[in-house]
Design an enzyme around this catalytic site. Structure first.
Site, mmCIF file in Angstrom:
data_model
loop_
_atom_site.group_PDB
_atom_site.id
_atom_site.type_symbol
_atom_site.label_atom_id
_atom_site.label_comp_id
_atom_site.label_asym_id
_atom_site.label_seq_id
_atom_site.Cartn_x
_atom_site.Cartn_y
_atom_site.Cartn_z
ATOM 1 N N GLY A 21 0.865 -1.186 -0.039
ATOM 2 C CA GLY A 21 -0.143 0.075 -0.048
ATOM 3 C C GLY A 21 0.773 1.271 -0.022
ATOM 4 C CE1 TYR A 159 -8.077 4.816 9.352
ATOM 5 C CE2 TYR A 159 -9.218 6.272 8.522
ATOM 6 C CZ TYR A 159 -8.223 5.777 8.461
ATOM 7 O OH TYR A 159 -7.318 5.922 7.380
HETATM 8 P P1 NAP Z 1 -2.821 -1.062 4.049
HETATM 9 O O1 NAP Z 1 -2.848 -1.393 2.539
HETATM 10 O O2 NAP Z 1 -3.872 -1.912 4.738
HETATM 11 O O3 NAP Z 1 -1.390 -1.302 4.698
HETATM 12 C C1 NAP Z 1 -1.343 -1.131 6.032
HETATM 13 C C2 NAP Z 1 0.021 -1.407 6.401
HETATM 14 O O4 NAP Z 1 0.197 -1.327 7.847
HETATM 15 C C3 NAP Z 1 0.719 -2.754 6.039
HETATM 16 O O5 NAP Z 1 2.158 -2.835 5.677
HETATM 17 C C4 NAP Z 1 0.431 -3.552 7.151
HETATM 18 O O6 NAP Z 1 1.344 -4.643 7.203
HETATM 19 C C5 NAP Z 1 0.845 -2.697 8.274
HETATM 20 N N1 NAP Z 1 0.164 -2.878 9.593
HETATM 21 C C6 NAP Z 1 -0.963 -3.061 9.659
HETATM 22 N N2 NAP Z 1 -1.297 -3.471 10.924
HETATM 23 C C7 NAP Z 1 -0.007 -3.660 11.526
HETATM 24 C C8 NAP Z 1 0.611 -3.706 12.899
HETATM 25 N N3 NAP Z 1 -0.504 -4.118 13.799
HETATM 26 N N4 NAP Z 1 1.882 -3.590 13.242
HETATM 27 C C9 NAP Z 1 2.477 -3.115 12.119
HETATM 28 N N5 NAP Z 1 2.170 -3.023 10.767
HETATM 29 C C10 NAP Z 1 0.681 -2.950 10.753
HETATM 30 O O7 NAP Z 1 -3.068 0.491 4.229
HETATM 31 P P2 NAP Z 1 -2.878 1.541 3.442
HETATM 32 O O8 NAP Z 1 -4.055 2.186 2.652
HETATM 33 O O9 NAP Z 1 -1.587 1.475 2.452
HETATM 34 O O10 NAP Z 1 -2.671 2.661 4.700
HETATM 35 C C11 NAP Z 1 -1.417 3.254 5.030
HETATM 36 C C12 NAP Z 1 -1.596 4.187 5.839
HETATM 37 O O11 NAP Z 1 -2.532 5.269 5.114
HETATM 38 C C13 NAP Z 1 -2.650 4.083 7.241
HETATM 39 O O12 NAP Z 1 -2.276 5.023 8.232
HETATM 40 C C14 NAP Z 1 -4.100 4.490 6.842
HETATM 41 O O13 NAP Z 1 -4.817 4.771 7.922
HETATM 42 C C15 NAP Z 1 -3.683 5.772 5.903
HETATM 43 N N6 NAP Z 1 -4.743 6.066 5.028
HETATM 44 C C16 NAP Z 1 -5.289 5.327 3.739
HETATM 45 C C17 NAP Z 1 -5.927 5.692 3.318
HETATM 46 C C18 NAP Z 1 -6.660 4.985 2.079
HETATM 47 O O14 NAP Z 1 -7.637 5.195 1.218
HETATM 48 N N7 NAP Z 1 -6.051 3.860 1.723
HETATM 49 C C19 NAP Z 1 -6.873 7.190 3.281
HETATM 50 C C20 NAP Z 1 -6.169 7.812 4.304
HETATM 51 C C21 NAP Z 1 -5.195 7.438 5.276
HETATM 52 P P3 NAP Z 1 1.247 -6.048 7.581
HETATM 53 O O15 NAP Z 1 -0.047 -6.430 7.546
HETATM 54 O O16 NAP Z 1 2.234 -6.889 7.160
HETATM 55 O O17 NAP Z 1 1.572 -5.956 9.291
#
Ligand code: NAP
Length: 254
Positions: A21, A159
């Site tokens: 991601g 969240y």
């Molecule tokens: P994602 O695809 O679900 O990836 C989440 C990442 O966090 C993965 O690398 C996961 O790796 C890691 N992670 C999850 N739980 C964890 C834990 N307990 N300990 C350590 N690592 C953990 O999410 P994303 O969309 O890339 O989101 C990244 C950030 O952007 C987050 O903070 C999210 O809130 C923010 N964000 C995302 C969006 C969106 O639309 N996608 C919008 C606004 C903000 P593992 O599973 O290997 O641990």
């Protein structure tokens, strides 16, 4: 030599949630700019590491579960031991949980707040003395438009609350740490195509609302967040601190 100011040659960047991601896209951007990378997530040495190594970047991987906030400080300490220093800390790991507030489970609330807020705080706190001792550093926290507006139609009070805290933590630390030459910024992404949003983007009850409310009418890509991250992490942003940079296709403009 304006473009030179986006280079990060030799700098050490720790990216939490770097396995996929947005975190993985940020790692690619920082690596391309010359940074030495330390990735972390729960997955034992994810494929992402090999993809970065294949591009010739220096990559270290440290497994850590930020669902236990004590592990955040241990992660920072291990990263500093592995690479000798930390110049850039990207607090990207995060989770979301949806549901009506009155039936929202304690375990879900605690998990969201622990990973999104508590672990971020403890990682920052552990990085401060290291960065101060090195003469400065950069912290980049990944917030969300959910810290600015209450998204619909899904209910996600934990969240939203967590991301509001990320933004205020960012501003507080920026104010406190500017004398130490430590810049602290955040990015507030809108809807970005990743594992986190794949379910919602495929949900006919959610996706049309999301896209109608996004003036650009499409979700963003992780790379479109990563370019903003590169700017904030690089000397190109040398006078930027305490900023929450919105990358949302115009969502919060409406
Ligand atoms: P994602 O695809 O679900 O990836 C989440 C990442 O966090 C993965 O690398 C996961 O790796 C890691 N992670 C999850 N739980 C964890 C834990 N307990 N300990 C350590 N690592 C953990 O999410 P994303 O969309 O890339 O989101 C990244 C950030 O952007 C987050 O903070 C999210 O809130 C923010 N964000 C995302 C969006 C969106 O639309 N996608 C919008 C606004 C903000 P593992 O599973 O290997 O641990």
């Amino acid at each position: 030599m304006i473009l030179e100011r986006f280079r990060l040659d030799g700098q050490v960047a720790l990216v939490t949630g770097g396995s996929r991601g947005i975190g993985l896209a940020i790692a690619h951007a920082l690596g391309e700019a010359g940074a030495r990378l330390i990735l972390s997530s729960r997955t034992p040495r994810p494929d992402a590491v090999y993809g970065l190594e294949a591009k010739g970047y220096e990559v270290h991987y440290i497994q850590a579960d930020l669902g236990n906030s004590a592990d955040a400080a241990r992660l920072v300490e291990k990263a500093a031991a592995v690479a000798g220093r930390i110049d850039i800390l990207v607090n990207n790991a995060g989770i979301s949980r949806h549901g009506a507030t009155e039936t929202f489970a304690d375990t879900d609330y605690d998990a969201v707040m622990t990973i999104n807020v508590d672990s971020m705080f403890k990682a920052c706190r552990a990085a401060i003395p290291l960065m101060r001792g090195q003469g400065g550093g950069v912290i980049l926290n990944i917030g969300s438009i959910s810290g600015l507006v209450s998204n619909i139609p899904q209910q996600q009070v934990a969240y939203n609350t967590s991301k509001g805290a990320v933004h205020m933590m960012t501003r507080s630390l920026a104010s406190d740490l500017a004398p130490d030459n430590i810049r602290v910024n955040a990015i507030a992404p809108g809807y970005i195509t990743t594992d986190m949003t794949n379910g919602g983007l495929a949900n006919p009850d959610w996706a049309p609302t999301w896209m109608q409310m996004t003036p650009m009418g499409r979700p963003g890509s992780a790379e479109e967040v990563a370019t903003a991250a590169l700017f904030l992490c690089s000397p190109a942003a040398s006078y930027v601190t305490g900023e929450v940079l919105v990358v949302d296709g115009g969502y919060t403009a409406r």
